[in-house]
Motif scaffolding. Structure first.
Motif, PDB file in Angstrom:
ATOM      1  N   PRO A  62       0.696  -1.206  -0.088  1.00  0.00           N
ATOM      2  CA  PRO A  62       0.031   0.007  -0.045  1.00  0.00           C
ATOM      3  C   PRO A  62       0.733   1.067   0.018  1.00  0.00           C
ATOM      4  O   PRO A  62       0.340   2.578  -0.126  1.00  0.00           O
ATOM      5  CB  PRO A  62      -0.939  -0.067   1.174  1.00  0.00           C
ATOM      6  CG  PRO A  62      -0.084  -1.105   1.889  1.00  0.00           C
ATOM      7  CD  PRO A  62       0.731  -2.062   1.284  1.00  0.00           C
ATOM      8  N   GLY A  76       0.018  -1.408  -7.060  1.00  0.00           N
ATOM      9  CA  GLY A  76      -0.173  -1.241  -5.684  1.00  0.00           C
ATOM     10  C   GLY A  76      -0.951  -2.218  -5.108  1.00  0.00           C
ATOM     11  O   GLY A  76      -1.635  -2.957  -5.727  1.00  0.00           O
ATOM     12  N   ASP A  92      -1.787  -5.834  -3.763  1.00  0.00           N
ATOM     13  CA  ASP A  92      -1.741  -7.047  -4.334  1.00  0.00           C
ATOM     14  C   ASP A  92      -2.184  -7.152  -5.555  1.00  0.00           C
ATOM     15  O   ASP A  92      -3.118  -6.596  -6.112  1.00  0.00           O
ATOM     16  CB  ASP A  92      -2.597  -8.127  -3.460  1.00  0.00           C
ATOM     17  CG  ASP A  92      -2.451  -9.613  -3.932  1.00  0.00           C
ATOM     18  OD1 ASP A  92      -1.560 -10.154  -3.203  1.00  0.00           O
ATOM     19  OD2 ASP A  92      -2.954 -10.002  -5.067  1.00  0.00           O
ATOM     20  N   ILE A 110      -5.664  -8.307  -6.304  1.00  0.00           N
ATOM     21  CA  ILE A 110      -7.097  -8.019  -5.449  1.00  0.00           C
ATOM     22  C   ILE A 110      -7.239  -6.502  -6.006  1.00  0.00           C
ATOM     23  O   ILE A 110      -6.408  -5.538  -5.845  1.00  0.00           O
ATOM     24  CB  ILE A 110      -6.429  -7.911  -3.782  1.00  0.00           C
ATOM     25  CG1 ILE A 110      -6.616  -9.374  -3.398  1.00  0.00           C
ATOM     26  CG2 ILE A 110      -7.745  -7.247  -3.329  1.00  0.00           C
ATOM     27  CD1 ILE A 110      -6.021  -9.220  -1.876  1.00  0.00           C
ATOM     28  N   THR A 150      -2.194  -6.125   0.631  1.00  0.00           N
ATOM     29  CA  THR A 150      -3.246  -5.516   0.176  1.00  0.00           C
ATOM     30  C   THR A 150      -3.888  -4.340   1.258  1.00  0.00           C
ATOM     31  O   THR A 150      -3.287  -4.259   2.211  1.00  0.00           O
ATOM     32  CB  THR A 150      -4.418  -6.514  -0.175  1.00  0.00           C
ATOM     33  OG1 THR A 150      -5.488  -5.539  -0.982  1.00  0.00           O
ATOM     34  CG2 THR A 150      -5.104  -6.865   1.238  1.00  0.00           C
ATOM     35  N   ALA A 151      -4.121  -3.213   0.287  1.00  0.00           N
ATOM     36  CA  ALA A 151      -4.508  -1.969   1.103  1.00  0.00           C
ATOM     37  C   ALA A 151      -5.176  -2.363   2.232  1.00  0.00           C
ATOM     38  O   ALA A 151      -5.103  -1.817   3.388  1.00  0.00           O
ATOM     39  CB  ALA A 151      -5.347  -0.879   0.312  1.00  0.00           C
ATOM     40  N   MET A 193     -11.769   1.887  -3.460  1.00  0.00           N
ATOM     41  CA  MET A 193     -12.100   2.791  -4.274  1.00  0.00           C
ATOM     42  C   MET A 193     -13.623   3.297  -4.151  1.00  0.00           C
ATOM     43  O   MET A 193     -14.075   3.582  -5.057  1.00  0.00           O
ATOM     44  CB  MET A 193     -12.401   2.188  -5.872  1.00  0.00           C
ATOM     45  CG  MET A 193     -10.874   1.631  -6.434  1.00  0.00           C
ATOM     46  SD  MET A 193     -10.830   0.814  -7.872  1.00  0.00           S
ATOM     47  CE  MET A 193     -11.051  -0.756  -7.241  1.00  0.00           C
ATOM     48  N   GLY A 252      -2.929   5.326   3.445  1.00  0.00           N
ATOM     49  CA  GLY A 252      -2.613   4.210   4.348  1.00  0.00           C
ATOM     50  C   GLY A 252      -1.183   3.735   4.437  1.00  0.00           C
ATOM     51  O   GLY A 252      -0.822   3.670   3.334  1.00  0.00           O
ATOM     52  N   ALA A 309      -8.199   6.041  -0.503  1.00  0.00           N
ATOM     53  CA  ALA A 309      -8.605   5.816   1.018  1.00  0.00           C
ATOM     54  C   ALA A 309      -9.378   4.401   0.988  1.00  0.00           C
ATOM     55  O   ALA A 309      -9.973   4.072   0.027  1.00  0.00           O
ATOM     56  CB  ALA A 309      -9.839   6.750   1.162  1.00  0.00           C
TER      57      ALA A 309
HETATM   58  N1  SAH Z   1      -4.538  -3.991  -5.804  1.00  0.00           N
HETATM   59  C1  SAH Z   1      -4.542  -3.005  -4.441  1.00  0.00           C
HETATM   60  C2  SAH Z   1      -5.959  -1.969  -4.843  1.00  0.00           C
HETATM   61  C3  SAH Z   1      -6.171  -1.287  -6.136  1.00  0.00           C
HETATM   62  S1  SAH Z   1      -7.617  -0.679  -6.185  1.00  0.00           S
HETATM   63  C4  SAH Z   1      -4.579  -3.539  -3.237  1.00  0.00           C
HETATM   64  O1  SAH Z   1      -4.404  -4.944  -3.271  1.00  0.00           O
HETATM   65  O2  SAH Z   1      -4.126  -2.791  -2.271  1.00  0.00           O
HETATM   66  C5  SAH Z   1      -7.109   1.108  -5.588  1.00  0.00           C
HETATM   67  C6  SAH Z   1      -8.038   1.155  -4.299  1.00  0.00           C
HETATM   68  O3  SAH Z   1      -7.027   0.576  -3.369  1.00  0.00           O
HETATM   69  C7  SAH Z   1      -7.755   2.831  -3.789  1.00  0.00           C
HETATM   70  O4  SAH Z   1      -9.050   3.309  -4.437  1.00  0.00           O
HETATM   71  C8  SAH Z   1      -7.910   2.498  -2.186  1.00  0.00           C
HETATM   72  O5  SAH Z   1      -9.258   2.259  -1.990  1.00  0.00           O
HETATM   73  C9  SAH Z   1      -7.159   1.460  -1.972  1.00  0.00           C
HETATM   74  N2  SAH Z   1      -5.835   1.609  -1.610  1.00  0.00           N
HETATM   75  C10 SAH Z   1      -4.552   1.723  -2.309  1.00  0.00           C
HETATM   76  N3  SAH Z   1      -3.530   2.025  -1.528  1.00  0.00           N
HETATM   77  C11 SAH Z   1      -3.970   2.619  -0.492  1.00  0.00           C
HETATM   78  C12 SAH Z   1      -3.375   3.348   0.510  1.00  0.00           C
HETATM   79  N4  SAH Z   1      -2.055   3.582   0.532  1.00  0.00           N
HETATM   80  N5  SAH Z   1      -4.370   3.901   1.529  1.00  0.00           N
HETATM   81  C13 SAH Z   1      -5.519   3.503   1.348  1.00  0.00           C
HETATM   82  N6  SAH Z   1      -6.260   3.004   0.520  1.00  0.00           N
HETATM   83  C14 SAH Z   1      -5.530   2.427  -0.434  1.00  0.00           C
END
Ligand code: SAH
Length: 480
Positions: free
Chosen positions: A229, A305, A307, A310, A335-336, A387, A416, A444
């Motif tokens: 993340p 970003g 995983d 995911i 994952t986030a 998202m 995050g 977020a």
């Molecule tokens: N593949 C990624 C998700 C991609 S979709 C994973 O596994 O995390 C993109 C969404 O992930 C963003 O809109 C948000 O909701 C979330 N996201 C990704 N990084 C983030 C972070 N550092 N802090 C908060 N939400 C995050």
């Protein structure tokens, strides 16, 4: 970067040192080790000179340096007793266009001295740009323990082979691959063990194999890597290894500089970021680009970003690769939802609160109407929404419309695990307004469920930067 790191050739050239104390002695030693002629100016030389004062390339002049002493010198060092003398030396050096270093006076320096790990011909230099020399020394000490002294031998051995490899492998890409394979494989172990004869035989065999590979044409491969993340410390060892190997990297908007800086410096960088409302590059073009680059023989890093599997559309990208028979590897990432929950002090499951956790995205083809509400509004479950920031008001309205208690706790974690992480806690009834007031603009993560109340207990123990700057208010008392 405050200073440009370079390695200067001073062999057979003059280095001027002013001073006769410990620091001056260290400067003389290192210049002698690099093959320089050293002129040291000091009334007398202290005890620290005992090992070098008879060195054939060291000349002691028991007087102050004069302007003509600097003519043609490669470098100058001042480590005098008084600031006034240091200043004079620096001025003379500068007047003769000789770069000068003055011990403990960065404002007078043209260059600063790094801490070094010497495995000649392999040398590692570490600098904190003057901010914390002790920290630089501590890092050097760590590197000392990581680099066996035989690395010097390995570098020399590789140096002896360099011309041969250059002559026999025409493609620079193949040469690099050859070196990466051999320097990190059994050949290196043989050199470390002191069996250079066997290492040479092995090198010859590897070189023949690499030549055959070059003749048959090359294929690249693709690494689909989850970078987590945001906090670079959350990437996996495997991710780091592949990031260090890549020839080209395709990265998203969610990949921060901290992570990009870990990718091999020479790798070409291609931004393929997508925003929900601004599709810079359609998914199809990204997949096609992966295929094209791999077919050119490149090692392509697709950095995502969190995983890759995911909500990352990683599956779609590798489908194309599979169709084209291009080899690929997939590396999972944090994952986030996990990253945000950990750094905000909110467990996603907890015996007293939630036995399941649902990851959903509110950004479907047709927006939130796509969600399976019966599954979402179950009791004793945490819902992590990806998202969802832009449609938070619609999302919370929909939760209410499907019978969720208006007091149901919700946390929104912005950025995050990154510097500037912010966390807002509220209820399904008021969170959208709070988030709007705080001006969150993402990325977020929305976490819905009674586990959010645990943040009151747990977040106080988190370091300030991971707890976020918006503290929780009140406690949840409602039920589902
Ligand atoms: N593949 C990624 C998700 C991609 S979709 C994973 O596994 O995390 C993109 C969404 O992930 C963003 O809109 C948000 O909701 C979330 N996201 C990704 N990084 C983030 C972070 N550092 N802090 C908060 N939400 C995050």
């Amino acid at each position: 970067m405050d200073y440009l790191p370079i390695f200067r050739d001073v062999s057979e050239r003059t280095v001027v040192v002013a001073g006769g104390g410990t620091v001056a002695a260290r400067r003389c030693e290192i210049a002698l080790r690099a093959g320089a002629f050293v002129k040291v100016f000091a009334e007398e030389l202290g005890d620290d000179f005992r090992d070098i004062h008879e060195h054939p390339r060291l000349q002691h002049l028991p007087r102050c340096p004069r302007p003509d002493d600097f003519e043609g010198a490669a470098l100058a060092y001042a480590a005098c007793r008084s600031e006034e003398d240091d200043r004079r030396v620096a001025e003379m050096a500068r007047a003769a266009s000789v770069p000068v270093n003055v011990a403990d006076r960065p404002e007078l320096c043209d260059f600063i001295m790094p801490s070094i790990v010497d495995r000649s011909p392999m040398v590692v230099a570490v600098s904190s740009s003057g901010a914390s020399p002790i920290l630089a020394r501590m890092i050097r000490a760590k590197l000392e323990t990581m680099l066996p002294s035989a690395y010097g031998r390995l570098a020399r051995f590789a140096g002896d082979f360099r011309d041969r490899v250059m002559a026999r492998l025409k493609n620079p890409e193949n040469r690099r691959r050859f070196w990466e394979r051999t320097l990190d494989g059994p050949m290196a172990s043989l050199v470390f063990a002191g069996d250079e004869q066997a290492a040479e035989t092995l090198m010859e065999r590897e070189l023949e194999a690499a030549e055959a590979e070059e003749r048959s044409g090359i294929t690249g491969e693709v690494y689909l890597v989850g970078a987590g993340p945001g906090d670079p410390d959350l990437i996996t060892f495997k991710a780091l290894r592949l990031m260090q190997k890549a020839d080209v990297v395709l990265y998203d908007r969610l990949i921060g500089d901290g992570i990009l800086n870990l990718v091999r410096r020479e790798a070409e960088r291609i931004y393929v970021g997508k925003r929900p409302d601004d599709h810079t590059l359609p998914q199809e073009s990204i997949s096609e680009m992966l295929v094209r680059l791999a077919k050119e023989g490149k090692r392509v890093l697709r950095l995502k970003g969190g995983d890759p599997f995911i909500f990352g559309r990683g599956g779609e990208e590798i489908e194309r690769l599979a169709e084209e028979c291009i080899p690929f590897q997939v590396v999972p990432g944090v994952t986030a939802a996990s990253g945000c929950s950990a750094y905000a002090g909110i467990p996603l499951t907890h015996r007293d609160h939630a036995q399941s956790c649902l990851f959903v995205t509110a950004h479907g083809r047709n927006g939130i109407v796509d969600l399976d509400w019966k599954q979402i509004v179950r009791p004793r479950q945490t819902v992590a929404v990806y998202m969802g920031l832009r449609i938070l008001p619609e999302l919370t309205d929909a939760f209410l419309a499907h019978g969720v208690d208006p007091d149901m706790p919700v946390a929104v974690v912005e950025k995050g695990t990154r510097p500037g992480q912010r966390v807002i806690v509220g209820t399904i009834a008021d969170i959208a307004e709070k988030v709007r007031e705080a001006g969150f603009n993402g990325p977020a993560m929305i976490i819905i469920g009674t586990v959010v109340t645990l943040r009151n207990k747990l977040s106080w123990y988190l370091p300030e930067e991971s707890a976020g700057d918006v503290r929780p208010e009140g406690r949840f008392t409602g039920t589902l």
